[in-house]
Design a protein around this motif. Sequence first.
Motif, PDB file in Angstrom:
ATOM      1  N   ALA A  40      71.318  12.148  59.649  1.00  0.00           N
ATOM      2  CA  ALA A  40      70.923  12.106  61.054  1.00  0.00           C
ATOM      3  C   ALA A  40      70.088  10.859  61.289  1.00  0.00           C
ATOM      4  N   GLY A  41      70.332  10.186  62.389  1.00  0.00           N
ATOM      5  CA  GLY A  41      69.596   8.986  62.700  1.00  0.00           C
ATOM      6  C   GLY A  41      68.272   9.284  63.386  1.00  0.00           C
ATOM      7  N   ALA A  42      67.399   8.269  63.406  1.00  0.00           N
ATOM      8  CA  ALA A  42      66.109   8.431  64.073  1.00  0.00           C
ATOM      9  C   ALA A  42      66.276   8.659  65.572  1.00  0.00           C
ATOM     10  N   ASP A  43      67.423   8.291  66.100  1.00  0.00           N
ATOM     11  CA  ASP A  43      67.680   8.462  67.529  1.00  0.00           C
ATOM     12  C   ASP A  43      68.219   9.840  67.864  1.00  0.00           C
ATOM     13  N   GLY A  44      68.355  10.713  66.881  1.00  0.00           N
ATOM     14  CA  GLY A  44      68.711  12.094  67.188  1.00  0.00           C
ATOM     15  C   GLY A  44      70.073  12.571  66.735  1.00  0.00           C
ATOM     16  N   PRO A  45      71.165  11.855  67.018  1.00  0.00           N
ATOM     17  CA  PRO A  45      72.489  12.400  66.702  1.00  0.00           C
ATOM     18  C   PRO A  45      72.745  12.525  65.199  1.00  0.00           C
ATOM     19  N   PHE A  46      73.702  13.403  64.863  1.00  0.00           N
ATOM     20  CA  PHE A  46      74.205  13.484  63.509  1.00  0.00           C
ATOM     21  C   PHE A  46      75.333  12.474  63.338  1.00  0.00           C
ATOM     22  N   TYR A  47      75.502  12.023  62.101  1.00  0.00           N
ATOM     23  CA  TYR A  47      76.625  11.138  61.782  1.00  0.00           C
ATOM     24  C   TYR A  47      77.393  11.784  60.651  1.00  0.00           C
ATOM     25  N   VAL A  48      78.556  12.310  60.958  1.00  0.00           N
ATOM     26  CA  VAL A  48      79.306  13.097  59.984  1.00  0.00           C
ATOM     27  C   VAL A  48      80.481  12.273  59.466  1.00  0.00           C
ATOM     28  N   ALA A  49      80.527  12.061  58.132  1.00  0.00           N
ATOM     29  CA  ALA A  49      81.688  11.433  57.512  1.00  0.00           C
ATOM     30  C   ALA A  49      82.714  12.521  57.249  1.00  0.00           C
ATOM     31  N   ASN A  50      83.918  12.343  57.768  1.00  0.00           N
ATOM     32  CA  ASN A  50      84.953  13.380  57.682  1.00  0.00           C
ATOM     33  C   ASN A  50      86.225  12.795  57.086  1.00  0.00           C
TER      34      ASN A  50
END
Length: 254
Positions: A238-248
């Motif tokens: 998860a970034g400091a800006d809030g969103p999740f970043y999911v590698a799929n």
Amino acid sequence: LWDGCDGQGKPIPAGTYVWKGIWHKPITAEWRFSVNNSGTPPYPTDDNTGGWGGDHGTPSAACPLENGMLLSWNFCEYGWGIIRTDLDGRKVWGSKYNADHMATNGRYLFISGGHGFRDVAGVSILDVSDSRPVCLPNGKSAYVAPEGGSAAANMPSGLAYADGKLYVAYAKRNLIAVFKVDDASIVTTLAVPTPVRLMVRSDGVVVAISKRKVVAVSKDAVTDLITTQLDDPVSVPAGADGPFYVANRGALQN
């Protein structure tokens, strides 16, 4: 030198003979360029800053530091299974340990998995400054799974660090163990179906991949966070800006 004999060792008749040969200067090597290698220089150096990462396995994990990055591969032989770089991508050091999972508190690097010549059981500890193995003040050098389970079931499937605690996932045991970093004692365990790849949000919530979903984990419940657009999630920072970043992976490859 010639001994006056033919190829079968028999003396040859008297006469005039001519010999021919080819001579050249010794063959030498001149380095011109390196393929698919980000090292500067791309070959090993005595100060351990040359070369790059693993030379057999695949990239496995990335772990941020305040002033750099930690990158791991799951196998190496001539190369390095874990490297530290600065924020411009210059290699600081390389380690022959391998890792499928990594986490750090800025001082220690916690590693697990890998398939090289230095396989480790449980979660081992390296010094972030120079990659050397570390023992805790009480002499322990690893975080050992809770009692029960086979060697295969006790293979970690995810690591995360937050607020003095190390979170270790054991997918084959359907649990996450929480360790106190300073002495490797177990604080608690959390029941989660096949958890892999962990992170801890800034609000203290544990996030994991479970049964192809991204879930939030607490002592009493496992709550779905992301259930769509995924068919084989493999990492969830998860970034400091809030969103999740999911590698799929899977068929979607997004």
